[in-house]
Design a protein around this motif. Structure first.
Motif, PDB file in Angstrom:
ATOM      1  N   LEU A 120       0.759  -1.558   0.414  1.00 28.09           N
ATOM      2  CA  LEU A 120      -0.333  -0.057   0.010  1.00 28.09           C
ATOM      3  C   LEU A 120       0.483   1.423  -0.038  1.00 28.09           C
ATOM      4  O   LEU A 120       0.481   2.708  -0.302  1.00 28.09           O
ATOM      5  CB  LEU A 120      -0.967  -0.012   1.814  1.00 28.09           C
ATOM      6  N   GLY A 121       1.754   1.024   0.903  1.00 28.01           N
ATOM      7  CA  GLY A 121       2.992   2.264   0.676  1.00 28.01           C
ATOM      8  C   GLY A 121       3.608   2.709  -0.079  1.00 28.01           C
ATOM      9  O   GLY A 121       3.561   3.419  -1.164  1.00 28.01           O
ATOM     10  N   MET A 122       3.698   1.503  -1.317  1.00 29.86           N
ATOM     11  CA  MET A 122       4.095   1.938  -2.205  1.00 29.86           C
ATOM     12  C   MET A 122       3.194   2.561  -3.490  1.00 29.86           C
ATOM     13  O   MET A 122       3.652   3.312  -4.583  1.00 29.86           O
ATOM     14  CB  MET A 122       4.643   0.551  -3.340  1.00 29.86           C
ATOM     15  N   LEU A 123       2.232   2.324  -3.473  1.00 31.46           N
ATOM     16  CA  LEU A 123       0.951   2.601  -4.020  1.00 31.46           C
ATOM     17  C   LEU A 123       1.327   4.298  -3.927  1.00 31.46           C
ATOM     18  O   LEU A 123       0.446   5.154  -4.441  1.00 31.46           O
ATOM     19  CB  LEU A 123      -0.314   1.977  -3.961  1.00 31.46           C
ATOM     20  N   ILE A 124       1.231   3.887  -2.150  1.00 29.74           N
ATOM     21  CA  ILE A 124       0.897   5.624  -2.371  1.00 29.74           C
ATOM     22  C   ILE A 124       2.747   6.506  -2.480  1.00 29.74           C
ATOM     23  O   ILE A 124       2.043   7.689  -3.100  1.00 29.74           O
ATOM     24  CB  ILE A 124       0.911   6.045  -0.546  1.00 29.74           C
ATOM     25  N   ARG A 125       3.582   5.735  -2.428  1.00 30.03           N
ATOM     26  CA  ARG A 125       4.528   6.481  -2.712  1.00 30.03           C
ATOM     27  C   ARG A 125       4.510   7.484  -4.138  1.00 30.03           C
ATOM     28  O   ARG A 125       4.723   8.167  -4.737  1.00 30.03           O
ATOM     29  CB  ARG A 125       6.171   5.546  -2.554  1.00 30.03           C
ATOM     30  N   ALA A 126       4.225   5.726  -4.990  1.00 28.15           N
ATOM     31  CA  ALA A 126       4.051   6.425  -6.523  1.00 28.15           C
ATOM     32  C   ALA A 126       2.797   7.167  -6.759  1.00 28.15           C
ATOM     33  O   ALA A 126       2.734   8.135  -7.747  1.00 28.15           O
ATOM     34  CB  ALA A 126       3.458   4.333  -6.813  1.00 28.15           C
ATOM     35  N   GLY A 127       1.319   7.098  -5.576  1.00 26.23           N
ATOM     36  CA  GLY A 127       0.655   7.862  -6.370  1.00 26.23           C
ATOM     37  C   GLY A 127       1.141   9.501  -6.033  1.00 26.23           C
ATOM     38  O   GLY A 127       0.814  10.458  -6.777  1.00 26.23           O
ATOM     39  N   ALA A 128       1.787   9.623  -5.147  1.00 27.46           N
ATOM     40  CA  ALA A 128       2.208  11.260  -4.620  1.00 27.46           C
ATOM     41  C   ALA A 128       3.443  11.590  -5.501  1.00 27.46           C
ATOM     42  O   ALA A 128       3.533  12.924  -6.208  1.00 27.46           O
ATOM     43  CB  ALA A 128       3.389  10.991  -3.393  1.00 27.46           C
ATOM     44  N   SER A 129       3.884  10.555  -6.099  1.00 31.04           N
ATOM     45  CA  SER A 129       5.245  11.571  -7.262  1.00 31.04           C
ATOM     46  C   SER A 129       4.617  11.379  -8.745  1.00 31.04           C
ATOM     47  O   SER A 129       4.764  12.167  -9.512  1.00 31.04           O
ATOM     48  CB  SER A 129       6.321  10.954  -6.997  1.00 31.04           C
ATOM     49  N   ASN A 130       3.971  10.427  -9.021  1.00 27.09           N
ATOM     50  CA  ASN A 130       3.327  10.390 -10.435  1.00 27.09           C
ATOM     51  C   ASN A 130       1.888   9.978 -10.600  1.00 27.09           C
ATOM     52  O   ASN A 130       1.582   8.547 -10.622  1.00 27.09           O
ATOM     53  CB  ASN A 130       4.186   9.881 -10.944  1.00 27.09           C
ATOM     54  N   ARG A 131       0.814  10.844 -10.287  1.00 33.43           N
ATOM     55  CA  ARG A 131      -0.368   9.664 -10.163  1.00 33.43           C
ATOM     56  C   ARG A 131      -1.459   9.051 -11.141  1.00 33.43           C
ATOM     57  O   ARG A 131      -1.564   8.155 -12.112  1.00 33.43           O
ATOM     58  CB  ARG A 131      -1.375  10.809 -10.061  1.00 33.43           C
ATOM     59  N   VAL A 132      -0.362   9.344 -13.015  1.00 34.81           N
ATOM     60  CA  VAL A 132      -0.673   9.209 -14.138  1.00 34.81           C
ATOM     61  C   VAL A 132      -0.136   7.660 -13.869  1.00 34.81           C
ATOM     62  O   VAL A 132      -1.199   6.196 -14.298  1.00 34.81           O
ATOM     63  CB  VAL A 132      -0.288   9.823 -15.669  1.00 34.81           C
ATOM     64  N   MET A 133       1.026   7.701 -13.476  1.00 33.26           N
ATOM     65  CA  MET A 133       1.666   5.649 -13.818  1.00 33.26           C
ATOM     66  C   MET A 133       0.684   5.571 -13.153  1.00 33.26           C
ATOM     67  O   MET A 133       0.729   3.449 -13.530  1.00 33.26           O
ATOM     68  CB  MET A 133       2.774   6.007 -12.811  1.00 33.26           C
ATOM     69  N   VAL A 134       0.532   5.137 -11.465  1.00 31.22           N
ATOM     70  CA  VAL A 134      -0.465   4.532 -10.858  1.00 31.22           C
ATOM     71  C   VAL A 134      -1.956   4.134 -11.478  1.00 31.22           C
ATOM     72  O   VAL A 134      -2.049   3.071 -11.946  1.00 31.22           O
ATOM     73  CB  VAL A 134      -1.230   5.015  -9.301  1.00 31.22           C
ATOM     74  N   THR A 135      -2.297   4.982 -12.036  1.00 32.76           N
ATOM     75  CA  THR A 135      -3.877   4.914 -12.435  1.00 32.76           C
ATOM     76  C   THR A 135      -3.208   3.858 -14.110  1.00 32.76           C
ATOM     77  O   THR A 135      -4.319   2.899 -14.151  1.00 32.76           O
ATOM     78  CB  THR A 135      -4.811   5.855 -13.500  1.00 32.76           C
ATOM     79  N   ALA A 136      -2.588   3.755 -14.647  1.00 32.28           N
ATOM     80  CA  ALA A 136      -2.019   3.675 -15.908  1.00 32.28           C
ATOM     81  C   ALA A 136      -1.840   1.726 -15.659  1.00 32.28           C
ATOM     82  O   ALA A 136      -1.624   1.079 -16.271  1.00 32.28           O
ATOM     83  CB  ALA A 136      -0.172   3.734 -16.358  1.00 32.28           C
ATOM     84  N   LEU A 137      -1.143   1.553 -14.239  1.00 32.23           N
ATOM     85  CA  LEU A 137      -0.903   0.179 -13.797  1.00 32.23           C
ATOM     86  C   LEU A 137      -2.045  -0.746 -13.945  1.00 32.23           C
ATOM     87  O   LEU A 137      -1.740  -2.296 -13.148  1.00 32.23           O
ATOM     88  CB  LEU A 137      -0.172   0.487 -12.281  1.00 32.23           C
ATOM     89  N   GLY A 138      -3.471  -0.029 -13.637  1.00 31.91           N
ATOM     90  CA  GLY A 138      -4.216  -0.864 -13.348  1.00 31.91           C
ATOM     91  C   GLY A 138      -4.692  -1.021 -12.049  1.00 31.91           C
ATOM     92  O   GLY A 138      -5.560  -1.910 -11.424  1.00 31.91           O
TER      93      GLY A 138
END
Lengths: 402, 307, 336
Positions: free
Chosen positions: B166-184
């Motif tokens: 979850l933390g990884m997703l949070i970190r990813a979301g904070a630095s690059n939102r588009v990518m998290v969405t793209a990862l499905g």
């Protein structure tokens, strides 16, 4: 230029305004005594306003809803703890509701801001709590009365107590606004020892409530006593932190307007035993044995199931004072001279017993030392220990040219 | 110089800083990940305090009060996210400011309506009501509890953000939102979890402070502005930044209140110094923020790869 | 990632830019009608003996000017300032502090307000305008808080308690502002002037650069405009205009306190703009009128009125895009 006059929306707004106006003014010409009561009903300080509102309603009950045979109409307004809102509401009361008396006012700064609006409109202005020094001195006015005290008086009484108890040095804490500064000035006026330190903290709706830094300073100052003035919710917060800091033994507390009937039930609920036995000075106490006070306190406890606060006592007196004025004028409220001279007599059963008015229309009255005790039913309340000042007049009366 | 006093004041500053951190951590995550300005974050602080006061008074157990209230605030947070905030992520900041300003009014009035204006206290068990003595330094036990609880939450959040999926997703979301969405990733669920955790932390801060002051209407409205300052100073989206920012501001505020009046007395009459000092120490926080923004427009610790 | 990049440009702007003097749309007719009616308000209200409504209208118009000034940067320029109440405070203190020293000359007050709010806007703008989006919101807020606490600490001028203004600004030989009707017309004329000024600014090439850099700053820059400077000038004009509104506010309430600069007041100004309609010339005025009307009306009904107010705010954003301006335009009309 295309011009299609469409007066429709303005018409509706106009109609709406006119309707609102009619509704609000439909009672403009009825024969009644109209009293505007400005207090704080929202924000956490709203609890004080509620207590005053309760007392006013009790006073109206006790008067049988009549003054000199005329109906009483009371308009409660909320100042939101802000001077400018208080002023706006006062403007509304005098201009729209056309009240005969404006009373209430918990806060010195709200009263100072509203004063001009009421007095310039030729209305009586009666403070049921705030007693800023300016209004007792330079800005005194023939149509201004107080049913409380001048801010300096209560701490002056405390200064005397401190001298009697041989306290040599004192740390002082108060909120940074008109009343807080007056309270500090008051205690400094009579206290003969040394002021070891002083903190004025942020006040207003975002008042500072965590006093850790100040308490640490007070302790480090080596003072023999701690004088504080924290009205309303800040008082409860302060008392808790004072006890949690373990200062009850090492730094005895002397308060004014901090431990009141509003804070006590909450402090009792939080098991703040350190409050019991703490001492404060005041012009009144629930156990003060006068006919007016017996009727008021028992009536209040019966109707609302709690002890009245001093705010409530003063609010009750403000209505009773107005009643004495209206009766003295035979019900003719427009005869301001008659109303004024009747009110100046203070000829009514005040909760504090008989008192007189000085030239500046502030009461000349006794001040008592009180102690927090547990009553027969186990509720915490205040009890009179001794009389500190008798028939005391505020120090600003000389500056008043009335 | 009274060194004991300085140490006590530093501890007081630390305590304030940790409270600010609890508020700012949620704020910075919501801000960084959803790009959502939540002015009403302070309402969770208030609600937490009221929940805890009610339940503690009802059950007589502070621990039960805290646990149940935490769940309560989590639910309120999740509801606010699902019903309101979610519809606004794509809108501009102006809409966020307005809606959350409206939400503050609604929450404050609702609390006033249900609990009354008089405020509520949380009684402390006798064990927490005393003082801790360390030589000449005496600190109320409960303030130590706040410091320890704050540090524990900060540590827990560190582990959550840095060591879990979850933390990884949070970190990813904070630095690059588009990518998290793209990862499905189920982004809606991630958003709701972050929002609810943020709300719970703010509520926890409210529960911690209420035994010292009390639960009162509008108690979150001023501290939230300071929490925003913390977020900006630390860098939006950075939990680490929020931590250091909060400690910095807590210390500045407390030390300002402690020493500024003595300092000012050197240059002005004593009575002016006494009234000016509290205002100036409050102002220092904003001066600090303006100064930091002037030199580091994205705060002290901006998340690494912000587009 | 900044606010201006994530947001798609909003359509209605194009119309405001494109309008020329000659054509007057239906909605504009409605607004002009309201303005004319406002001019007749004092005799009407004295006829029906309702002096309190004149107070209410005066407040509406003063805050209307303030909201109009904020809309210049917020609506047209996309600069969301959470600190515009600072200028109301500066203006009001420019009446109060001279009055404290018994200087009652209104021209002095106005000149002070213009100069000082201009300086404050310039200095805070230099730093603030380097930031974008939420950083801009926060830094404007920070500057206002600094000013707020400065006045709180000024013991001489009442500190937290504020200052009662015993006499209003005097304009010797012109009119007597102690008379509420005169003060009202004074405010009214200033409002007309401000509307005209903002209209002209927005129509001028200056306005196009401001609106253009809201939507796509890069493009404006590549066209050779120094957008930073344009924004700074716009910011200063807006601050000065709001400072003038502050002079009237101080005169009107005859009382000033740091509370006037509280961040919630800045929020209220934004609220007014959004009620009326961002990107519309008359929107802020209509918004401030409705805001004060509802405030006065609802607070008379229940102490819980803030709840209704809050719901209105939320509903406005969720469902009421374009504010009252959107509604009036839809009803009366033709934008093209």
């Amino acid at each position: 230029m295309k011009t299609k006059p469409k007066p429709k929306p303005m018409g509706t707004i106009g109609t709406a305004l006119a309707c609102a106006g009619l509704l609000l003014c439909s009672n403009a010409y009825t024969d009644s005594v109209k009293i505007g009561f400005v207090t704080t009903l929202t924000t956490p300080a709203g609890v004080i306003g509620k207590d005053m509102q309760d007392a006013v309603n009790l006073a109206v009950d006790h008067l049988g809803a009549k003054m000199a045979g005329k109906d009483i109409e009371i308009f409660f307004e909320d100042d939101g703890f802000k001077p400018e809102i208080g002023k706006q509401k006062t403007d509304k009361l005098v201009k729209q509701d056309d009240v005969d008396f404006v009373t209430g006012f918990i806060w010195s700064h709200v009263l100072l801001a509203s004063r001009k609006s009421a007095l310039d409109a030729g209305k009586f202005l009666i403070s049921a709590n705030a007693g800023p020094s300016k209004l007792a001195g330079k800005l005194c006015h023939e149509n201004f009365f107080s049913t409380s005290w001048q801010n300096d008086q209560t701490p002056m009484a405390m200064g005397e107590v401190l001298n009697q108890q041989n306290v040599k040095s004192l740390y002082v804490m108060a909120p940074n606004y008109a009343a807080g500064k007056n309270m500090v000035a008051g205690v400094e006026r009579t206290f003969k020892g040394e002021i070891a330190g002083k903190d004025l903290t942020k006040w207003g709706k975002d008042a500072q409530l965590d006093f850790s830094a100040e308490l640490a300073k007070a302790k480090a100052s080596g003072a023999e006593g701690l004088f504080v003035f924290y009205p309303g919710k800040a008082g409860g917060a302060f008392m808790k932190q004072y006890q949690q800091a373990g200062l009850v033994e090492s730094l005895p507390l002397y308060t004014v307007f901090t431990v009141d009937s509003i804070a006590l039930p909450k402090l009792q609920g939080a098991n703040m035993e350190g409050v019991l036995g703490s001492r404060n000075t005041m012009f009144w106490s629930p156990d003060l044995d006068t006919p007016g006070n017996r009727k008021f306190v028992s009536g209040f406890r019966e109707k609302y199931g709690k002890y009245p606060s001093f705010y409530a006592a003063q609010a009750y007196d403000s209505i009773m004072l107005i009643n004495s004025g209206v009766e003295g004028a035979g019900g003719n409220v427009d005869d301001m001279d008659a109303v004024r001279s009747a009110m100046k007599q203070a000829n009514f059963d005040s909760v504090r017993g008989k008192y007189t008015y000085g030239n500046n229309h502030f009461p000349i009255q006794n001040f008592y030392l009180r102690e927090v005790v547990e009553d027969a039913d186990g509720n915490w309340t205040s009890k009179i220990v001794s009389t500190v000042l008798e028939n005391h007049q505020d120090p600003y009366a000389a500056e008043c040219k009335l | 110089m009274n060194w004991d006093l300085l140490i006590i004041q530093c501890l007081n500053g630390l305590q304030l800083g940790l409270l600010l951190f609890l508020l700012a951590a949620g704020l910075t995550l919501i801000f960084g990940i959803m790009d959502f300005i939540n002015l009403s974050h302070g309402s969770f602080y208030m609600i937490g305090a009221y929940f805890c006061a009610s339940i503690t008074n009802l059950t007589g157990s502070l621990i039960l009060g805290v646990v149940i209230s935490l769940i309560g605030v989590l639910i309120v947070g999740a509801l606010v996210e699902a019903l309101l905030a979610r519809r606004l992520y794509r809108n501009d900041h102006l809409d966020h400011v307005l809606v959350t300003l409206g939400l503050i009014l609604c929450f404050d009035t609702a609390v006033h309506f249900f609990w009354g204006a008089e405020g509520m206290t949380i009684p402390l068990p006798p064990a927490l009501d005393g003082q801790v003595n360390m030589g000449d330094i005496v600190i109320p036990t409960y303030r130590f509890v706040i410091i320890i609880a704050g540090l524990l939450v900060a540590g827990g959040l560190y582990l959550l953000v840095n060591k879990t999926h979850l933390g990884m997703l949070i970190r990813a979301g904070a630095s690059n939102r588009v990518m998290v969405t793209a990862l499905g990733i189920n982004i809606d669920r991630l958003y709701m979890i972050v929002f609810a955790i943020g709300a719970a932390m703010a509520g926890f801060a409210g529960m911690l402070i209420a035994p010292i002051t009390e639960a009162s209407v509008g108690m979150g409205n001023e501290i939230i502005i300071i929490a925003f300052v913390v977020v900006i100073v630390g860098g939006i989206g950075s939990v680490k930044g929020a931590f250091y920012g909060a400690l910095l501001i807590g210390l500045i505020d407390t030390l300002g209140r402690s020493y500024l009046d003595d300092f000012l007395k050197l240059s002005m009459p004593a009575n002016y110094a006494e009234t000016a000092a509290p205002a100036l120490s409050a102002m220092m926080v904003y001066i600090l923020m303006a100064a930091i923004l002037a030199f580091r427009p994205r705060g002290l610790f901006p998340p690494a790869t912000k587009s | 990632m900044t606010g201006s990049q994530t947001n798609p440009p909003q359509e209605p702007d194009r119309d405001t830019q494109g309008k020329s003097w000659g054509k007057v749309s239906g909605s504009t007719t409605v607004y002009l009608g309201i303005i004319v009616l406002l001019g007749f308000a004092p005799p009407f209200l004295s006829l029906i003996n309702e002096p309190f409504y004149l107070d209410l209208l005066s407040r509406m118009l003063i805050l209307g000017i303030a909201a109009l000034s904020l809309n210049l940067i917020l609506g047209y320029g996309g600069m969301i300032s959470m600190g515009h109440a600072a200028y109301l405070g500066i203006g009001a203190y420019c009446v109060g502090i001279p009055a404290y020293y018994e200087i009652y000359n209104g021209f002095v007050h106005l000149a002070l307000a213009i100069v000082l709010s201009g300086i404050f806007a310039f200095l805070s703008g230099i730093i603030s305008l380097r930031t974008k989006g939420v950083y801009f919101i926060m830094i404007t807020l920070a500057f206002t808080q600094m000013l707020y606490f400065t006045f709180v600490s000024l013991e001489e001028y009442g500190g937290d308690d504020g200052l009662v203004i015993e006499l209003r600004s005097e304009f010797p030989g012109l009119f007597d502002t102690e008379n509420n009707t005169n003060l009202y017309y004074c405010i009214y004329l200033t409002l007309l002037g401000s509307l005209l000024l903002v209209h002209r600014l927005i129509q001028a090439p200056f306005g196009r650069v401001i609106i253009g850099s809201k939507h796509n700053e890069e493009r404006m820059r590549s066209l050779g405009y120094n957008t930073y400077r344009y924004r700074l000038v716009c910011y200063v004009i807006s601050g000065i205009l709001c400072g003038i509104a502050g002079v009237f506010l101080g005169n009107f309430t005859s009382f000033i306190s740091p509370e006037m600069m509280d961040w919630t007041h800045s929020g209220e100004l934004i609220f007014m703009i959004v009620i009326g309609g961002v990107n519309s010339l008359f929107g802020p005025l209509i918004g401030s009128m409705l805001f004060i009307f509802f405030e006065e009306w609802l607070s008379g009904i229940t102490v819980y009125w803030h709840f209704i107010f809050g719901l209105m705010l939320i509903a406005l954003v969720l469902f009421g895009k374009g504010g009252i301006n959107g509604l009036i335009t839809a009803l009366f009309g033709e934008r093209r």
